[in-house]
Design an enzyme around this catalytic site. Structure first.
Site, short mmCIF file in Angstrom:
data_model
loop_
_atom_site.label_atom_id
_atom_site.label_comp_id
_atom_site.label_asym_id
_atom_site.label_seq_id
_atom_site.Cartn_x
_atom_site.Cartn_y
_atom_site.Cartn_z
N CYS A 272 12.51 27.09 55.58
CA CYS A 272 13.26 25.84 55.78
C CYS A 272 13.52 25.14 54.45
CB CYS A 272 12.54 24.90 56.75
SG CYS A 272 13.39 23.31 56.96
N HIS B 254 9.97 13.84 62.42
CA HIS B 254 10.98 13.06 63.15
C HIS B 254 10.79 13.21 64.66
CE1 HIS B 254 13.10 11.71 59.67
NE2 HIS B 254 13.59 12.89 59.34
N CYS C 183 7.08 20.18 57.78
CA CYS C 183 8.38 19.70 57.33
C CYS C 183 8.63 18.30 57.90
CB CYS C 183 9.47 20.66 57.81
SG CYS C 183 11.15 20.15 57.39
N SER D 122 11.22 17.22 59.11
CA SER D 122 11.98 17.32 60.35
C SER D 122 11.05 17.35 61.56
CB SER D 122 12.85 18.58 60.33
OG SER D 122 13.73 18.57 59.23
N HIS E 114 8.63 25.06 62.33
CA HIS E 114 9.81 25.93 62.19
C HIS E 114 9.90 26.60 60.82
CE1 HIS E 114 11.01 21.94 60.66
NE2 HIS E 114 11.71 22.65 59.79
#
Length: 361
Positions: free
Chosen positions: A163, A43, A38, A40, A59
Site C-alpha cells: 500500500c 479511518h 495504514c 486508511s 490491507h
C-alpha cells in the site's frame, strides 16, 4: 481457524478467531506473514469512513500461498506474495484501458448469494475489508489481489510495498510521470509520503522538498532522499518553497489526507504544475483551483493507490529494494505482534513515527 484483529464496533480492535472458507476457483489462501498499519485502516476503525461490521481491516500485507482454487493461474502453493487492495477484474473499461486501480472489482468478490469467505461462531459472516482483511494470520482473496515476488525479499519489508510504497511510488512513476530534473514537493512524511520522497529520488527529481510539521519526519525524509525540508506549520512555508525552487514545484503530492495540506499542495505549484492528492480526506472536504491557477495552466488530480499496475509494479519495486535503490528499512519504525495492534494505532495517532508492521509467527 485463523486468529484475527476484528473491528466489532467503532473505536478499537479485538483479537478473536474466524474461519475461512475453502478457496473458490479463482481464490487464493495465504498464510499472512506481515501486515503494515495504514492510516486508511484508522479511518475505518475511528468511523470516519463507514463499513459493515463486524469486519477485519488490514490491507498492506505479504505472505506465503497455502492453497489455490482450481482455476488460479497466477500463483501456486509456496509462492511468496504481496497483496493489494486494488483487486482488478481484467475486463471492465478501466482494466482494458490500463487504469486497473480504478476497477471497482465487483467480479473479484464473492456473490452475495454465495457463502461468505470469512465467518465465525459457526457461520456468522465477517465482512472482508478492501478485498483483503489482512489483520489475520490467513487471508482468502481473489488471485487478482496478489502477485508473486522474489523469495529473496524479506516479507516484513515486502508488506509495506502493498500500500504505502505502491501509492507513493505509483504517484511518482504513474500518476505524475516525473521527468528527471523536475522539482517535487511531498506534503506529509508518513509511510506514503516517505515512499514518495524515495521514489522521487529514484526518478531523478532535481529537488525533492519534504514538508511536514514534525522534525523527526523531516529527518527521515532526508535519509530517504529529500534535498530540502520545510516545516508545514511555518507561516512562510509557501515562500520557502518558492525560494528553493525559483517559482514553485512541477509536482506537489499530498500524502496526508487533510484539507490544509491539500490546499498547500496547490499553493506551492509553479505555472503548469500538477497537484496530486493521495490521502483519504474527510468526506466533506473539497480541494480547488482558483481562476488564476487555471489561467496559469495548473492541474489538480486524485491518484487512488498511485494509479498502480500492481502485477507489474510490485515485482519492480521488490527489485528496486534488492538492488539497494528503494529504502524500506527506514520506513519501518517497529515490528509488533497482532496482540499489540491497538497500541500501534495509538502510536500512529501521535504522528511521530513511520510505519508499524504486524509480524505473524
Amino acid at each position: 481457524m485463523a486468529k484475527a484483529a476484528i473491528l466489532e464496533q467503532v473505536g478499537g480492535l479485538t483479537i478473536g478467531e474466524v474461519e475461512l472458507a475453502d478457496p473458490a476457483p479463482h481464490e487464493v489462501l495465504i498464510d499472512t506473514k506481515a501486515c503494515g498499519l495504514c492510516h486508511s485502516d484508522l479511518h475505518f476503525i475511528d468511523g470516519a469512513y463507514p463499513h459493515p461490521l463486524p469486519a477485519i481491516p488490514g490491507h498492506e500485507a505479504a505472505g506465503v500461498v497455502r492453497a489455490v482454487g482450481s482455476e488460479v493461474k497466477t500463483v501456486k502453493p509456496g509462492d511468496h506474495v504481496v497483496s493489494c487492495l486494488s483487486a482488478f477484474c481484467g475486463h471492465c473499461e478501466f482494466c482494458v484501458t490500463g487504469r486497473m486501480a480504478l476497477c471497482l472489482g465487483g467480479d473479484t468478490r464473492r456473490a452475495q448469494t454465495a457463502a461468505p469467505r470469512i465467518t465465525r461462531n459457526g457461520g456468522e459472516p465477517v465482512a472482508q475489508m478492501l478485498n483483503l482483511s489482512a489483520f489475520a494470520d490467513q487471508m482468502l482473496i481473489h488471485e487478482h489481489a496478489c502477485v508473486a515476488i522474489d523469495k529473496d525479499m524479506p516479507l516484513d519489508r515486502a508488506a509495506v510495498i502493498g500500500c504505502a510504497v505502491t501509492t507513493g511510488a505509483g504517484a511518482i512513476f504513474n500518476a505524475c510521470s516525473v521527468v528527471p530534473g523536475e522539482t517535487v514537493a511531498v506534503i506529509g512524511c508518513g509511510g506514503v509520503g516517505l515512499a514518495t520522497v524515495n521514489a522521487a529520488k529514484i526518478a531523478g527529481a532535481g529537488k525533492v522538498i519534504a514538508i511536514d510539521p514534525l522534525a523527526e519526519k523531516r529527518q527521515l525524509a532526508e535519509v530517504l532522499g529529500a534535498t530540502h525540508t520545510v516545516d508545514a506549520m511555518a507561516d512562510d512555508a509557501v515562500e520557502q518553497v518558492m525560494k528553493i525552487t525559483g517559482g514553485g514545484v512541477h509536482h506537489a503530492i499530498e500524502a496526508v489526507g487533510r484539507q490544509a495540506s491539500a490546499d498547500l499542495a496547490v499553493k506551492v505549484l509553479r505555472r503548469g504544475g500538477t497537484a496530486t492528492i493521495l490521502g483519504m480526506m474527510p468526506l466533506d472536504c473539497k480541494v480547488g483551483l482558483g481562476a488564476m491557477d487555471l489561467l496559469s495552466g495548473k492541474k489538480l488530480q486524485g491518484a487512488i493507490m498511485g494509479m498502480n499496475h500492481f502485477p507489474v509494479d510490485l515485482p519492480r519495486l521488490v527489485d528496486f529494494y534488492l538492488r539497494g535503490l528503494l529504502d524500506l528499512d527506514t520506513i519501518i519504525a517497529e515490528r509488533i505482534p497482532l496482540e499489540k495492534i491497538n497500541e500501534g494505532f495509538e502510536k500512529m495517532k501521535q504522528g511521530t513515527s513511520a510505519r508499524s508492521v504486524v509480524v505473524f509467527d
